[in-house]
Design a protein around this motif. Structure first.
Motif, PDB file in Angstrom:
ATOM      1  N   ALA A 175      -3.366 -33.074  -7.991  1.00  0.00           N
ATOM      2  CA  ALA A 175      -3.083 -31.837  -8.720  1.00  0.00           C
ATOM      3  C   ALA A 175      -1.637 -31.742  -9.190  1.00  0.00           C
ATOM      4  O   ALA A 175      -1.351 -31.071 -10.183  1.00  0.00           O
ATOM      5  CB  ALA A 175      -3.424 -30.630  -7.848  1.00  0.00           C
ATOM      6  N   SER A 176      -0.707 -32.420  -8.508  1.00  0.00           N
ATOM      7  CA  SER A 176       0.702 -32.341  -8.903  1.00  0.00           C
ATOM      8  C   SER A 176       0.949 -32.978 -10.263  1.00  0.00           C
ATOM      9  O   SER A 176       1.972 -32.713 -10.895  1.00  0.00           O
ATOM     10  CB  SER A 176       1.588 -33.005  -7.849  1.00  0.00           C
ATOM     11  OG  SER A 176       1.320 -34.388  -7.732  1.00  0.00           O
ATOM     12  N   ASN A 177       0.016 -33.812 -10.737  1.00  0.00           N
ATOM     13  CA  ASN A 177       0.148 -34.412 -12.063  1.00  0.00           C
ATOM     14  C   ASN A 177      -0.245 -33.463 -13.187  1.00  0.00           C
ATOM     15  O   ASN A 177      -0.109 -33.805 -14.359  1.00  0.00           O
ATOM     16  CB  ASN A 177      -0.712 -35.673 -12.174  1.00  0.00           C
ATOM     17  CG  ASN A 177      -0.190 -36.836 -11.367  1.00  0.00           C
ATOM     18  OD1 ASN A 177      -0.938 -37.476 -10.639  1.00  0.00           O
ATOM     19  ND2 ASN A 177       1.098 -37.120 -11.477  1.00  0.00           N
TER      20      ASN A 177
ATOM     21  N   LEU B 291       7.553 -37.789 -18.765  1.00  0.00           N
ATOM     22  CA  LEU B 291       6.944 -36.494 -18.484  1.00  0.00           C
ATOM     23  C   LEU B 291       7.874 -35.735 -17.542  1.00  0.00           C
ATOM     24  O   LEU B 291       8.646 -36.337 -16.796  1.00  0.00           O
ATOM     25  CB  LEU B 291       5.577 -36.658 -17.801  1.00  0.00           C
ATOM     26  CG  LEU B 291       4.400 -37.112 -18.655  1.00  0.00           C
ATOM     27  CD1 LEU B 291       3.159 -37.264 -17.776  1.00  0.00           C
ATOM     28  CD2 LEU B 291       4.121 -36.129 -19.776  1.00  0.00           C
ATOM     29  N   PRO B 292       7.815 -34.415 -17.546  1.00  0.00           N
ATOM     30  CA  PRO B 292       8.625 -33.663 -16.585  1.00  0.00           C
ATOM     31  C   PRO B 292       8.200 -33.972 -15.159  1.00  0.00           C
ATOM     32  O   PRO B 292       7.044 -34.330 -14.908  1.00  0.00           O
ATOM     33  CB  PRO B 292       8.345 -32.200 -16.952  1.00  0.00           C
ATOM     34  CG  PRO B 292       7.122 -32.213 -17.776  1.00  0.00           C
ATOM     35  CD  PRO B 292       7.035 -33.548 -18.441  1.00  0.00           C
ATOM     36  N   ASP B 293       9.133 -33.846 -14.235  1.00  0.00           N
ATOM     37  CA  ASP B 293       8.811 -34.053 -12.828  1.00  0.00           C
ATOM     38  C   ASP B 293       7.819 -33.001 -12.354  1.00  0.00           C
ATOM     39  O   ASP B 293       7.735 -31.900 -12.905  1.00  0.00           O
ATOM     40  CB  ASP B 293      10.075 -33.970 -11.969  1.00  0.00           C
ATOM     41  CG  ASP B 293      11.024 -35.140 -12.207  1.00  0.00           C
ATOM     42  OD1 ASP B 293      10.549 -36.199 -12.661  1.00  0.00           O
ATOM     43  OD2 ASP B 293      12.221 -34.988 -11.932  1.00  0.00           O
ATOM     44  N   ALA B 294       7.092 -33.333 -11.309  1.00  0.00           N
ATOM     45  CA  ALA B 294       6.149 -32.389 -10.715  1.00  0.00           C
ATOM     46  C   ALA B 294       6.881 -31.121 -10.274  1.00  0.00           C
ATOM     47  O   ALA B 294       8.050 -31.163  -9.882  1.00  0.00           O
ATOM     48  CB  ALA B 294       5.450 -33.035  -9.523  1.00  0.00           C
ATOM     49  N   VAL B 295       6.194 -30.001 -10.325  1.00  0.00           N
ATOM     50  CA  VAL B 295       6.774 -28.716  -9.930  1.00  0.00           C
ATOM     51  C   VAL B 295       6.970 -28.707  -8.413  1.00  0.00           C
ATOM     52  O   VAL B 295       6.070 -29.067  -7.650  1.00  0.00           O
ATOM     53  CB  VAL B 295       5.856 -27.550 -10.347  1.00  0.00           C
ATOM     54  CG1 VAL B 295       6.461 -26.213  -9.925  1.00  0.00           C
ATOM     55  CG2 VAL B 295       5.621 -27.577 -11.852  1.00  0.00           C
ATOM     56  N   THR B 296       8.151 -28.306  -7.969  1.00  0.00           N
ATOM     57  CA  THR B 296       8.466 -28.289  -6.544  1.00  0.00           C
ATOM     58  C   THR B 296       8.139 -26.950  -5.913  1.00  0.00           C
ATOM     59  O   THR B 296       7.872 -25.957  -6.607  1.00  0.00           O
ATOM     60  CB  THR B 296       9.958 -28.585  -6.316  1.00  0.00           C
ATOM     61  OG1 THR B 296      10.731 -27.473  -6.827  1.00  0.00           O
ATOM     62  CG2 THR B 296      10.390 -29.869  -7.034  1.00  0.00           C
TER      63      THR B 296
ATOM     64  N   THR C 251      -4.037 -41.358 -11.554  1.00  0.00           N
ATOM     65  CA  THR C 251      -2.779 -40.868 -11.010  1.00  0.00           C
ATOM     66  C   THR C 251      -1.615 -41.360 -11.844  1.00  0.00           C
ATOM     67  O   THR C 251      -1.498 -42.552 -12.123  1.00  0.00           O
ATOM     68  CB  THR C 251      -2.593 -41.348  -9.558  1.00  0.00           C
ATOM     69  OG1 THR C 251      -3.734 -40.977  -8.799  1.00  0.00           O
ATOM     70  CG2 THR C 251      -1.359 -40.748  -8.938  1.00  0.00           C
ATOM     71  N   TYR C 252      -0.761 -40.440 -12.232  1.00  0.00           N
ATOM     72  CA  TYR C 252       0.453 -40.766 -12.972  1.00  0.00           C
ATOM     73  C   TYR C 252       1.625 -40.538 -12.033  1.00  0.00           C
ATOM     74  O   TYR C 252       1.843 -39.428 -11.548  1.00  0.00           O
ATOM     75  CB  TYR C 252       0.599 -39.854 -14.193  1.00  0.00           C
ATOM     76  CG  TYR C 252       1.824 -40.114 -15.041  1.00  0.00           C
ATOM     77  CD1 TYR C 252       1.699 -40.689 -16.297  1.00  0.00           C
ATOM     78  CD2 TYR C 252       3.098 -39.783 -14.599  1.00  0.00           C
ATOM     79  CE1 TYR C 252       2.809 -40.917 -17.087  1.00  0.00           C
ATOM     80  CE2 TYR C 252       4.219 -40.015 -15.376  1.00  0.00           C
ATOM     81  CZ  TYR C 252       4.060 -40.580 -16.617  1.00  0.00           C
ATOM     82  OH  TYR C 252       5.174 -40.814 -17.394  1.00  0.00           O
ATOM     83  N   ALA C 253       2.387 -41.596 -11.743  1.00  0.00           N
ATOM     84  CA  ALA C 253       3.503 -41.465 -10.812  1.00  0.00           C
ATOM     85  C   ALA C 253       4.804 -41.870 -11.472  1.00  0.00           C
ATOM     86  O   ALA C 253       4.821 -42.496 -12.541  1.00  0.00           O
ATOM     87  CB  ALA C 253       3.264 -42.333  -9.575  1.00  0.00           C
TER      88      ALA C 253
ATOM     89  N   ALA D 120       4.887 -35.930 -13.942  1.00  0.00           N
ATOM     90  CA  ALA D 120       5.003 -37.148 -13.148  1.00  0.00           C
ATOM     91  C   ALA D 120       5.274 -36.775 -11.700  1.00  0.00           C
ATOM     92  O   ALA D 120       5.986 -35.810 -11.422  1.00  0.00           O
ATOM     93  CB  ALA D 120       6.136 -38.022 -13.683  1.00  0.00           C
ATOM     94  N   SER D 121       4.694 -37.511 -10.789  1.00  0.00           N
ATOM     95  CA  SER D 121       4.841 -37.193  -9.363  1.00  0.00           C
ATOM     96  C   SER D 121       5.206 -38.438  -8.581  1.00  0.00           C
ATOM     97  O   SER D 121       4.686 -39.530  -8.839  1.00  0.00           O
ATOM     98  CB  SER D 121       3.529 -36.615  -8.822  1.00  0.00           C
ATOM     99  OG  SER D 121       3.600 -36.419  -7.429  1.00  0.00           O
ATOM    100  N   ALA D 122       6.102 -38.284  -7.616  1.00  0.00           N
ATOM    101  CA  ALA D 122       6.497 -39.395  -6.752  1.00  0.00           C
ATOM    102  C   ALA D 122       5.647 -39.454  -5.492  1.00  0.00           C
ATOM    103  O   ALA D 122       5.916 -40.234  -4.593  1.00  0.00           O
ATOM    104  CB  ALA D 122       7.974 -39.256  -6.377  1.00  0.00           C
TER     105      ALA D 122
END
Length: 391
Positions: A153-155, A217-222, A200-202, A184-186
């Protein structure tokens, strides 16, 4: 139509994507359907066992019959897969059906253009993969081409590393596509032996399990980007008004249609001993002095990191002993409002029931932003010409 709808978070995402009208929802929990009705006022909402509700009654109440429904979505509970058998017939209802078979029966009766089924990641490997294969065979026998992927979901803008199995189906020969990434998510993924099943997009290099192209892409929302506009409350306290302006796009979007009144922002009143435990909390239970606790999983009594998406929110996120749910900066567990934010519910979404019931509804929900991302894919599938299937 939203089957096993719970609060209706999944279908709210479809509605928010534009172009969809939610016409029916059904769930066995009365309070969940009260919440569903409060947010989908025009839908025919039913409380009860789906095995005891006749399709003909749903058709009569909604005025919709075979071929009139564009999309059927839902997440049959895990126990619904315990006895999957070859789909028997087009009988209107059959009390012997498993819960999954009821989903298939709705599809067979209304013949939607698209079906979407979401579930736990464990379904991918349940019974050695035979169950998911049986599900694909069932839908194929009904005339639908289907594929499934594991998504994070973070993507898709949700400030949470929540992973789900998403199965998409389209009438034979139609176009099949999974949602486009927005963030994008780490975060690492649970993974699957077949990497092609990981949608999954990382961040490049973050994990060997990641697949997909790496464009900017913007980083995942924290966590902080999701909740740090909310008033500071300590153990047992409540805030009923916003004190700060939104600090992020995510916060602005969640507050876009809300008034000045803030709801559900009440912290659990922790005991003195629990407050001492929380004061030591960190990434995992090992941060807690041994004399303060007797047992627990590694994620118990642990603090969320403010600079990354949350771990998966559970139905007990207001109780630190159950999972990783301690506020990143304050010595308390999350409030229901903070949990709703991490699940991507807008602040004006109406929850029915008492506090404990609302917390469970939030924890069990499909994040609306994940539903919205899938809905956009479905819109493209509905408008696309027949092309080769997604491989």
């Amino acid at each position: 139509m939203d089957l096993f709808s719970g609060t209706g978070g999944f279908s709210k995402g479809f509605e928010n994507a534009g172009g969809f009208e939610v016409v029916h929802g059904i769930d066995v929990l009365p309070v969940a359907i009260e919440t569903f009705k409060a947010n989908h006022r025009g839908a025919f909402a039913v409380t009860g066992d789906i095995r005891k509700v006749r399709r003909s009654e749903v058709s009569e109440k909604t005025g919709l019959g075979r071929g009139d429904v564009d999309v059927i979505i839902g997440g049959p509970p895990c126990q619904g897969f315990s006895s999957i058998r070859p789909f028997r017939s087009s009988v209107d209802d059959d009390p012997r059906n498993s819960l999954f078979e009821e989903f298939a029966s709705y599809v067979n009766y209304f013949r939607p253009k698209i079906l979407v089924m979401e579930n736990v990641v464990g379904l991918a490997t349940y019974e050695g993969g035979n169950t998911i294969d049986s599900i694909l065979e069932t839908f194929s026998s009904l005339g639908y081409d289907c594929e499934w992927r594991i998504v994070n979901a973070s993507n898709f803008g949700v400030p949470q590393k929540r992973e789900r199995l998403i199965l998409l189906g389209v009438e034979r020969g139609g176009h099949l596509t999974f949602p486009e990434f927005t963030h994008a998510s780490a975060s690492k993924t649970i993974g699957h032996k077949n990497r092609d099943r990981m949608h999954t997009y990382a961040v490049p290099g973050a994990t060997k399990l990641a697949v997909g192209q790496f464009e900017t892409l913007p980083d995942a929302v924290t966590v902080r980007e999701a909740i740090d506009d909310l008033p500071i409350v300590h153990s047992g306290q409540t805030a009923e008004r916003y004190m700060l302006a939104p600090k992020s796009d995510y916060q602005r979007e969640r507050r876009a249609n809300s008034s000045e009144v803030l709801t559900l922002h009440t912290s659990t009143r922790h005991s003195a001993k629990m407050l001492e435990i929380i004061s030591h909390s960190g990434d995992n239970i090992s941060c807690i002095p041994k004399h303060l606790i007797t047992s627990g999983f590694s994620s118990c009594y642990s603090r969320l990191r403010g600079d990354e998406p949350a771990v998966t929110i559970t139905v007990n996120f207001v109780h630190p002993a159950s999972n990783k749910c301690i506020h990143p900066d304050l010595n308390r567990a999350l409030t229901p409002r903070e949990g709703a934010r991490l699940q991507s519910f807008d602040d004006d979404f109406i929850f029915k029931g008492n506090r404990a019931q609302i917390v469970k509804q939030i924890g069990n929900a499909v994040p609306p932003l994940l539903g919205q991302a899938i809905a956009r894919s479905v819109l493209s599938m509905l408008g696309a010409p027949a092309v080769q299937r997604l491989s």
